[in-house]
Design a protein around this motif. Sequence first.
Motif, mmCIF file in Angstrom:
data_model
loop_
_atom_site.group_PDB
_atom_site.id
_atom_site.type_symbol
_atom_site.label_atom_id
_atom_site.label_comp_id
_atom_site.label_asym_id
_atom_site.label_seq_id
_atom_site.Cartn_x
_atom_site.Cartn_y
_atom_site.Cartn_z
ATOM 1 N N GLN A 386 0.825 -1.204 0.000
ATOM 2 C CA GLN A 386 0.000 0.000 0.000
ATOM 3 C C GLN A 386 0.860 1.254 0.000
ATOM 4 O O GLN A 386 0.526 2.253 -0.652
ATOM 5 N N LEU A 387 1.986 1.231 0.708
ATOM 6 C CA LEU A 387 2.892 2.371 0.729
ATOM 7 C C LEU A 387 3.427 2.690 -0.659
ATOM 8 O O LEU A 387 3.550 3.855 -1.036
ATOM 9 N N LEU A 390 1.054 4.892 -2.915
ATOM 10 C CA LEU A 390 0.681 6.249 -2.516
ATOM 11 C C LEU A 390 1.670 7.270 -3.058
ATOM 12 O O LEU A 390 2.864 6.990 -3.195
ATOM 13 N N ASN A 391 1.167 8.483 -3.363
ATOM 14 C CA ASN A 391 2.010 9.568 -3.849
ATOM 15 C C ASN A 391 1.986 10.774 -2.915
ATOM 16 O O ASN A 391 2.948 11.552 -2.878
ATOM 17 N N ASP A 392 0.899 10.950 -2.191
ATOM 18 C CA ASP A 392 0.795 12.089 -1.291
ATOM 19 C C ASP A 392 1.769 11.930 -0.125
ATOM 20 O O ASP A 392 1.884 10.852 0.472
ATOM 21 N N HIS A 393 2.457 13.013 0.209
ATOM 22 C CA HIS A 393 3.498 12.943 1.237
ATOM 23 C C HIS A 393 2.916 12.579 2.597
ATOM 24 O O HIS A 393 3.460 11.720 3.320
ATOM 25 N N GLU A 394 1.824 13.206 3.002
ATOM 26 C CA GLU A 394 1.228 12.919 4.308
ATOM 27 C C GLU A 394 0.705 11.491 4.376
ATOM 28 O O GLU A 394 0.859 10.801 5.390
ATOM 29 N N GLU A 395 0.064 11.046 3.297
ATOM 30 C CA GLU A 395 -0.443 9.678 3.278
ATOM 31 C C GLU A 395 0.693 8.669 3.359
ATOM 32 O O GLU A 395 0.594 7.649 4.044
ATOM 33 N N ARG A 396 1.798 8.967 2.661
ATOM 34 C CA ARG A 396 2.948 8.057 2.716
ATOM 35 C C ARG A 396 3.553 8.026 4.122
ATOM 36 O O ARG A 396 3.962 6.967 4.608
ATOM 37 N N SER A 397 3.615 9.191 4.783
ATOM 38 C CA SER A 397 4.160 9.227 6.136
ATOM 39 C C SER A 397 3.313 8.395 7.091
ATOM 40 O O SER A 397 3.842 7.630 7.914
ATOM 41 N N HIS A 398 1.997 8.523 6.972
ATOM 42 C CA HIS A 398 1.107 7.732 7.833
ATOM 43 C C HIS A 398 1.233 6.245 7.523
ATOM 44 O O HIS A 398 1.348 5.409 8.438
ATOM 45 N N GLN A 399 1.233 5.907 6.223
ATOM 46 C CA GLN A 399 1.310 4.490 5.857
ATOM 47 C C GLN A 399 2.657 3.892 6.214
ATOM 48 O O GLN A 399 2.754 2.710 6.554
#
Length: 447
Positions: A386-387, A390-399
């Motif tokens: 899943q990581l 993802l392309n969004d920085h915040e979403e990647r940090s959370h994942q």
Amino acid sequence: MANIVWHTKLRIYLDLTRDDLGHPEFPGLWETVYRTDRLYAARGVPMAERDLQCGGVCQEAGVEAWMHLRLRAGRREAVHEKAEDEQRHTLPMSDEHKAYQERILRVAEEGGFKGASEVRTRVGRSWIQTDTLVEGADGRRIGWEVQLSSAGVHGPRSVRARAAKAEKNGITPAWHTDRADYARRNDTHWTRSNNLPAYVIAKTGDLRVVSGFRVLDFWRCDVRALYPCPNGVRRCGRFHATPKVRDILFDDLVRQSAAGTVVPVLFRVGGTTHRFWVTHADHDRLEDLRGDDTQLPPAREPEDAFRASRNRPTCRPVPLATWAPQPGRQLPTAGMPIQPAAPASETALAQSPAGTQASFRPALHQSGLPEELISLQQTADEAHAQLQRLNDHEERSHQRRVWREAAVAVQTAVTQYAMTKRLNRYEVEELLRRTVRHPRTPPGAAL
């Protein structure tokens, strides 16, 4: 030379100081063994295939030292193949070596970890002997090997084999030296300090590691980059990591390697694989970069791996007459248990950092592993997949945090299961990953 020889085919020890070699039940044993060895030599058979090993000091050190037999002035002798094996019988442990052992044990004890010197670990039919073994957090075991100037001009030639053998059996090898030529080798994770006398090494002060620890600089390969592209092109546009030399205090290295905040890493440059130590944060960023080099991993919080100190530095010692160990203090012997005894109930798992409480129920996968381990590994792999999407920085940090927590849960569960079942942790982890990621691969097949 040695007086005790181990015959690998006959599975017996030969005592060359006795006429019957210690086996009166086998008449003419010397003549048979000696003539066989001479026949092998005449035919050019390699010494490693002549069935004779050192059965004394070398075997106690966990080293397979091959030998051949000879008669000199009517005296029976067994001669080592390698000079470094011969030196093992004649060179005593130096005061500097003992001082390093004492310092490692003292520092580990101050950090809340257990340790012991000259620890022998059984591996199949042979042994691994570790200079100083530190039992760290989460089942982590750091095997310190000290090789100083007295080890020989060319250094030990069996380092790679010994380090690989230790690592395969759950011991993280940590080799320390005071020689620059040893530290430049890439056969294991070497660290180096200055050449110091024993009384300086043993005292409380700043013993600084000047080689073997790195910090990683992450950068994008564009026209503004300060480093050349490691791929050999002008500018590839991807993200890379460049290691930079940084000092660390030896005491911090001992404590933090046991705690897992400083870890070994393999870093490939061209056709050479470099081995050094980095912080756990840099290690995680490097793994993120290797998984997806189109996104620069976010910076971590600075860690106190390298710091200043008010203690007197050991690089400027005050001359004293001689050094002697502290009164009443002795180096611990190999009495430390290699792993704790199996608990009466083998159903409980430690609380994982991810916040989930798991237990091993009787249900087993067809591979023989508990279903809980399979499920935890699948969860970690799905979080990593899943990581990557993802392309969004915040979403990647959370994942990324989700993935790390799942990965830590897997590692904790594997460690607990291997200790409970008295299995090799490395083999359990390898079987688990093969089962989840390559379900159609038969057991034992090469991936």
